[in-house]
Design a protein around this motif. Sequence first.
Motif, short mmCIF file in Angstrom:
data_model
loop_
_atom_site.label_atom_id
_atom_site.label_comp_id
_atom_site.label_asym_id
_atom_site.label_seq_id
_atom_site.Cartn_x
_atom_site.Cartn_y
_atom_site.Cartn_z
N LEU A 104 -82.02 41.91 -25.68
CA LEU A 104 -83.07 41.82 -24.66
C LEU A 104 -84.07 42.95 -24.82
O LEU A 104 -85.28 42.76 -24.57
CB LEU A 104 -82.45 41.85 -23.26
N ILE A 108 -79.88 45.92 -17.70
CA ILE A 108 -80.25 44.51 -17.87
C ILE A 108 -81.40 44.16 -16.93
O ILE A 108 -82.35 43.47 -17.30
CB ILE A 108 -79.04 43.60 -17.60
N ARG A 109 -81.34 44.66 -15.70
CA ARG A 109 -82.40 44.39 -14.73
C ARG A 109 -83.74 44.93 -15.23
O ARG A 109 -84.77 44.27 -15.13
CB ARG A 109 -82.05 45.00 -13.37
N LEU A 117 -85.07 42.65 -18.02
CA LEU A 117 -85.59 41.37 -17.50
C LEU A 117 -86.93 41.57 -16.81
O LEU A 117 -87.84 40.74 -16.94
CB LEU A 117 -84.58 40.75 -16.54
N GLU A 118 -87.07 42.67 -16.08
CA GLU A 118 -88.36 42.95 -15.44
C GLU A 118 -89.45 43.17 -16.48
O GLU A 118 -90.59 42.73 -16.29
CB GLU A 118 -88.23 44.17 -14.53
N ILE A 168 -90.38 39.64 -17.78
CA ILE A 168 -91.15 38.87 -16.80
C ILE A 168 -92.51 39.48 -16.59
O ILE A 168 -93.51 38.78 -16.37
CB ILE A 168 -90.35 38.79 -15.47
N PHE A 219 -87.86 33.36 -17.75
CA PHE A 219 -86.55 33.68 -18.35
C PHE A 219 -85.51 32.68 -17.84
O PHE A 219 -85.41 32.43 -16.63
CB PHE A 219 -86.13 35.11 -18.01
#
Length: 565
Positions: A184, A230-231, A234-235, A238, A244
């Motif tokens: 990621l 991980i957060r 992902l941010e 996005i 996603f």
Amino acid sequence: MSSFLHPFLLWGLALAAVPILIHLLNRRRYRTVRWAAMDFLRAAFRKNQRRLRFENLLLLLLRTALIVLLVLALARPFLRGRVAGALASRENHYTIILDNSYSMAWNEGLETPFSRAVREASSILSSMEAEDSATLYLTNDNFSGARPGIPRAVVRDSHDAEKLRSLLGRLRPSHARSGIAEVLARVADELPERRPGKEVILITDLQRAAFEVGPGKGEGGAPAGEERTIRDLLEDIIRKGAAFHVLDVGAEGAANTAVLDLAPAEDRTLVEGNTEDFIARIANYGPRPVSLDVRFTVDGKQKGAVPVTVPPARPGGRAGEAAARMSLPPLRAGRRVIAAEIPADGLKVDDRRLFAAEVRESIRVLGVDGDPSPGPPRSPETRYLKVAIGLMSDRIEFSEVDHLGFVSAPLESYDMVILANVERVRESRVAALEDFVRRGGALAVFLGDKVDASLANRDFGKDGKGLFPGVLDPKPVLAEPSAARVRLALEGPPHPLLTGMIGTAPDSEGFWKDLWPRVWGFYRVTPFAEDPNVRVILRYTDPPRSPAILEKRFGRGRVLLVTTS
């Protein structure tokens, strides 16, 4: 410039003439019959004739246009050139992350999570339009187990969906676990910001271990050591305008047992004729205890089996563990492969663990005598050492040099070097010893009256970066002839070095309790307390409980410092 994907369908435009023909035929369908009573109706019709004619013409055009548009739609027109770039529909870009960690190989009979993942990825590629593109990532590029795996982009920005689908059929799960955070991080760093229509699809079996580690940004430009969760990742994805998605292809209620590790019970060179104990660690990832037999083999020949009961996985996803210990018969010299194996389950790749070893005919030891010709009544520093080693002459090959001969001795020909009361070692030899130990060699240093503490600290201590496990006091501690000399005392749980000489209980000194040798003099050493590689093995019975024998791990090897001669 315009064109059509199916130009042969344009013959259907001839159908547009049908409504016109119907209209013309309807105009000649009736005969005119004069009737006096219709004069009033005729006057009303003339009044509305213009509106009715317009409505009929509009209806005719609508019917004709409907047929023309239908035919054109079936022919699929498209534009080429610069005009097409301005008028084309928005292209989509798919970033497909395929989890290929070893857990994806779990076999449920006809299908594995990886085969389901390939099917899902193939379905996504099948939905691609001609202008769409796709990038395919694998979470782990390790297929041999020879090194830790890293994420890899297999294909970037490809418009050829069929080629991608063909490539999917050739991919296989790796032999190592994957870090979802690592892939990621790469996607977040490499995803273009200005491209519209971005979709990131992660296809995984959602194993907990794959989500536990967060990578440092490092090469991505963030400060070294900073970690992104991980957060955070992902941010970042996005924030770049991507949608996603996560597709779970894991097996429901899959239980698994694995051989986590196989190693000798003692970290030492394997020598021919020795009986060696090997320990295999077994893990249970399922919800119930598992009883099984752990089979041990040497070069493919079974040497025995050990029954173990492995507890279930603990709350939080931690596997239950148990150890199986096996005493192998004496090994023959040469290269040997020891294996521990459990009954096969759905994930066969972790049901067997190998340990490859070079079994030596003997251990080659080089002794360096720092005082080979002392006056009476003293003896050479290596005299008693040679007597002790002579008791194991079939296992230890001993060579001896003085401190001058040590200058040219080839260290690569030996497994262990013993410095016995050596006054000083040249700087080039110190560097050679460091390299020797770092590569896996063993060094034992016995201190005595010839040793210069300040030079030893400078050459071997190096403020904790050298071979010594501590700092020597400037002067040795000498016992008065009439005073009671100090003895040796056990320090904590017995070190493997003392196996067979003392008891195994932490507070026991076994049959040596009244037989510990007395020491007439020693150097006090202050261990590097913050170094986890340093350990005190024995102490003296003096009030400060001074260290007698210390150990330090240095690279792949070890250093043993004995503070007396």
